[in-house]
Design a protein around this motif. Structure first.
Motif, short mmCIF file in Angstrom:
data_model
loop_
_atom_site.label_atom_id
_atom_site.label_comp_id
_atom_site.label_asym_id
_atom_site.label_seq_id
_atom_site.Cartn_x
_atom_site.Cartn_y
_atom_site.Cartn_z
N LEU A 257 6.12 11.57 -4.48
CA LEU A 257 5.22 10.42 -4.32
C LEU A 257 3.83 10.87 -3.87
O LEU A 257 2.84 10.19 -4.14
CB LEU A 257 5.80 9.45 -3.28
CG LEU A 257 7.09 8.72 -3.67
CD1 LEU A 257 7.61 7.92 -2.49
CD2 LEU A 257 6.86 7.81 -4.87
N ARG A 258 3.78 11.99 -3.13
CA ARG A 258 2.53 12.54 -2.62
C ARG A 258 1.75 11.51 -1.81
O ARG A 258 0.52 11.37 -1.94
CB ARG A 258 1.66 13.08 -3.76
CG ARG A 258 2.33 14.19 -4.56
CD ARG A 258 1.42 14.71 -5.66
NE ARG A 258 2.14 15.56 -6.60
CZ ARG A 258 1.62 16.06 -7.71
NH1 ARG A 258 0.35 15.80 -8.02
NH2 ARG A 258 2.34 16.82 -8.52
N ILE A 259 2.46 10.80 -0.98
CA ILE A 259 1.83 9.81 -0.10
C ILE A 259 1.69 10.44 1.28
O ILE A 259 2.68 10.90 1.87
CB ILE A 259 2.68 8.52 0.00
CG1 ILE A 259 2.75 7.84 -1.37
CG2 ILE A 259 2.10 7.57 1.04
CD1 ILE A 259 3.66 6.63 -1.40
N TYR B 134 0.45 1.70 -7.40
CA TYR B 134 0.44 3.13 -7.12
C TYR B 134 1.54 3.85 -7.89
O TYR B 134 1.32 4.93 -8.47
CB TYR B 134 0.63 3.37 -5.62
CG TYR B 134 0.63 4.84 -5.25
CD1 TYR B 134 -0.55 5.52 -4.99
CD2 TYR B 134 1.83 5.55 -5.16
CE1 TYR B 134 -0.55 6.87 -4.66
CE2 TYR B 134 1.85 6.90 -4.84
CZ TYR B 134 0.65 7.55 -4.58
OH TYR B 134 0.67 8.89 -4.27
N ILE B 135 2.73 3.26 -7.94
CA ILE B 135 3.85 3.86 -8.65
C ILE B 135 3.57 3.89 -10.15
O ILE B 135 3.85 4.88 -10.83
CB ILE B 135 5.15 3.10 -8.36
CG1 ILE B 135 5.48 3.15 -6.86
CG2 ILE B 135 6.30 3.64 -9.19
CD1 ILE B 135 5.70 4.55 -6.33
N HIS C 237 1.17 6.72 -11.03
CA HIS C 237 1.68 8.08 -10.90
C HIS C 237 3.11 8.23 -11.42
O HIS C 237 3.78 9.21 -11.10
CB HIS C 237 1.62 8.51 -9.43
CG HIS C 237 0.24 8.45 -8.84
ND1 HIS C 237 -0.75 9.34 -9.18
CD2 HIS C 237 -0.32 7.56 -7.97
CE1 HIS C 237 -1.87 9.04 -8.51
NE2 HIS C 237 -1.63 7.96 -7.78
N ASN D 144 4.78 -1.60 -8.72
CA ASN D 144 3.71 -1.34 -7.76
C ASN D 144 2.59 -0.56 -8.43
O ASN D 144 2.85 0.40 -9.17
CB ASN D 144 4.27 -0.55 -6.58
CG ASN D 144 3.23 -0.26 -5.53
OD1 ASN D 144 2.51 0.73 -5.65
ND2 ASN D 144 3.16 -1.10 -4.53
N SER E 229 0.85 -1.19 0.00
CA SER E 229 0.00 0.00 0.00
C SER E 229 0.88 1.24 0.00
O SER E 229 2.05 1.18 0.39
CB SER E 229 -0.89 0.00 1.24
OG SER E 229 -0.08 0.14 2.41
N PRO E 230 0.35 2.40 -0.42
CA PRO E 230 1.15 3.62 -0.41
C PRO E 230 1.78 3.94 0.95
O PRO E 230 2.97 4.28 1.00
CB PRO E 230 0.15 4.70 -0.86
CG PRO E 230 -0.79 3.95 -1.76
CD PRO E 230 -0.94 2.61 -1.12
N HIS F 50 1.57 10.91 5.12
CA HIS F 50 2.28 10.19 6.17
C HIS F 50 2.42 11.09 7.38
O HIS F 50 2.41 12.32 7.28
CB HIS F 50 3.66 9.76 5.69
CG HIS F 50 4.56 10.90 5.33
ND1 HIS F 50 4.46 11.56 4.11
CD2 HIS F 50 5.54 11.54 6.02
CE1 HIS F 50 5.35 12.54 4.07
NE2 HIS F 50 6.01 12.56 5.20
N LEU G 147 4.72 1.71 1.39
CA LEU G 147 5.78 2.13 0.47
C LEU G 147 6.58 3.28 1.07
O LEU G 147 7.82 3.26 1.06
CB LEU G 147 5.19 2.58 -0.87
CG LEU G 147 4.88 1.53 -1.92
CD1 LEU G 147 4.37 2.23 -3.18
CD2 LEU G 147 6.12 0.70 -2.24
N PHE G 148 5.87 4.27 1.59
CA PHE G 148 6.57 5.42 2.16
C PHE G 148 7.39 5.00 3.37
O PHE G 148 8.51 5.47 3.57
CB PHE G 148 5.58 6.52 2.54
CG PHE G 148 6.27 7.84 2.82
CD1 PHE G 148 6.46 8.75 1.79
CD2 PHE G 148 6.74 8.14 4.08
CE1 PHE G 148 7.12 9.95 2.03
CE2 PHE G 148 7.39 9.34 4.33
CZ PHE G 148 7.58 10.24 3.30
#
Length: 433
Positions: A117-119, A181-182, A185, A179, A51-52, A121, A55-56
């Motif tokens: 990445l704009r995740i 999400y990657i 984006h 991934n 999940s994002p 967090h 990942l972060f």
């Protein structure tokens, strides 16, 4: 490096390493690198479906190395004699610093990647793991130790930074780009850092370093190949631990499954928890850590200079460095976050309700405490209520209730930990019971 002094002209020159020594080293290095490729592939496989937020959690933890590496390379350059190796590493350092442009410095490029990445967090997600800071500090201490040779430093940070690091990054990138999400984006993500570290740029650095090592070591004494190998092995071991710590944190059970808001404390305190806790003394902390983790499969959690927390198949095992001198008895006092705890001891990690009920039960029967109910590790990952007592034979027992049970082994805060604010009230109630 070992060189004969001018006042000792009669001493025979130190023998140079043979071609066989160097060939054996490169055979070993290639074999270890193949093992690293396999280890990295297995370690990062989960990235393809992560999940994002996970990942972060994984990606942000690499950032601490980028700062340490710049300073370590500078220290290594200072210890090397004038020559092509020193100049080459100076070129790498100049490159890492952005060739005079701070916006192109590699730590900044990695920050640009993370930002792109704009995740979402929490701020603490970027805090480096304590265990990894300890690894980085230990590597720097080894690099500048008075007895450390230049050959050892080249193996530890030269090959460790340019060769071993590149293998892990290349394998991580391989899984990262798959991934969902990657992929979604990809076009908006800033990939400059990765283009430098998994492309021809970094491969060229690695190949040139390898050629210069043969040249540099050839001018050293016979023990230099052994020192080079020792540094390379230490680097390999440190990188494996570094990424394993990150993997464990990024794949830990979702703390939100255990989280509770300020108005939901009672329900969370009722969640079933019955986790065995054991603290024992060991003669050699790092040797014991390797045994429990590498041989028995435990996972390392928090650690300090004199203790290591271990996830022992879901149970809470803590190994403490026993005093070197004889104490005349098996038990000893071990420093633990501002307190001294008696080792060995055992007990349970409980939920809030059961811990509070046990405190009332103990006091109602007139039994005294070694340490009465109180809060330990305040404002740190793993903050918990604790109480210590002894059985009639003197065996020490400890019972705990964690503010957030997801942090039993954690080195960073879980996202919702600071939302739970009733631990002090729990302890006051237990103390007054």
């Amino acid at each position: 490096m070992n060189t004969a002094s001018a006042s000792n002209a009669s001493a025979p020159p130190a023998p140079s390493p043979s071609r066989h020594d160097l060939h054996a080293f490169w055979t070993l290095a290639d074999d270890l690198q193949r093992q690293t490729v396999d280890h990295a592939g297995a370690l990062f496989a989960f990235v393809e479906t992560a999940s994002p937020p996970r990942l972060f959690s994984l990606l942000a933890q690499y950032r601490s190395f980028t700062d340490y590496y710049i300073a370590d390379i500078a220290l290594l350059i200072a210890r090397l004699p004038p020559g092509r190796m020193r100049s080459f590493l100076a070129d790498i350092l100049f490159d890492e610093l952005g060739s005079g442009d701070a916006t192109q410095a590699h730590p900044q490029l990695y920050d640009d990647f993370l930002a792109s990445l704009r995740i979402e967090h929490a701020p603490h997600d970027r805090l480096p793991l304590a265990a990894n800071l300890a690894l980085l500090d230990a590597a720097r201490a080894a690099l500048v130790a008075p007895g450390a040779s230049a050959a050892y430093g080249v193996g530890l940070r030269g090959m460790g930074g340019e060769c071993v690091c590149q293998v892990y990054l290349a394998r991580l990138h391989e899984h990262l780009v798959r991934n969902p999400y990657i992929r979604e984006h990809h076009d908006r993500i800033d990939w400059i850092f990765w283009e430098l570290h998994v492309g021809e740029h970094d491969i060229a650095h690695r190949e040139k370093l390898r050629a210069l090592i043969g040249e540099q070591i050839g001018g050293m004494d016979a023990g230099s190949v052994a020192e080079l190998e020792r540094g390379y092995r230490d680097s390999m071991a440190a990188w494996q631990s570094f990424w394993s710590h990150i993997h464990a944190a990024a794949t830990a059970p979702d703390p939100r499954a255990h989280a509770r808001g300020p108005g939901d404390c009672a329900g969370a305190g009722d969640a079933p928890i019955a986790q065995f806790h054991l603290a024992i003394g060991v003669h050699d902390l790092q040797q014991a850590r390797a045994f429990y983790c590498d041989v028995l499969g435990a996972k390392q959690g928090r650690s300090t200079r004199n203790l290591v927390d271990l996830d022992f198949y879901g149970h809470h095992l803590v190994i403490h460095q026993a005093p070197r001198e004889s104490t005349g008895e098996n038990a000893f006092g071990s420093a633990f976050y501002g307190e001294t705890v008696k080792v060995p001891h055992f007990g349970m990690n409980l939920n809030w309700r059961d811990w509070s009920a046990l405190a009332e039960r103990i006091k109602s029967r007139g039994y005294g405490f070694i340490d009465p109910p109180h809060v330990r590790m305040r404002d740190l990952p793993g903050e918990h209520a604790t109480m210590f007592l002894a059985d009639p034979s003197g065996n020490a027992l400890e019972f705990k209730a964690f503010r957030n049970h997801a942090e039993v082994f954690a080195t960073i805060f879980s996202p919702h930990t600071r939302d739970t604010d009733s631990l002090d009230g729990l302890v006051k109630k237990a103390a007054a019971a």
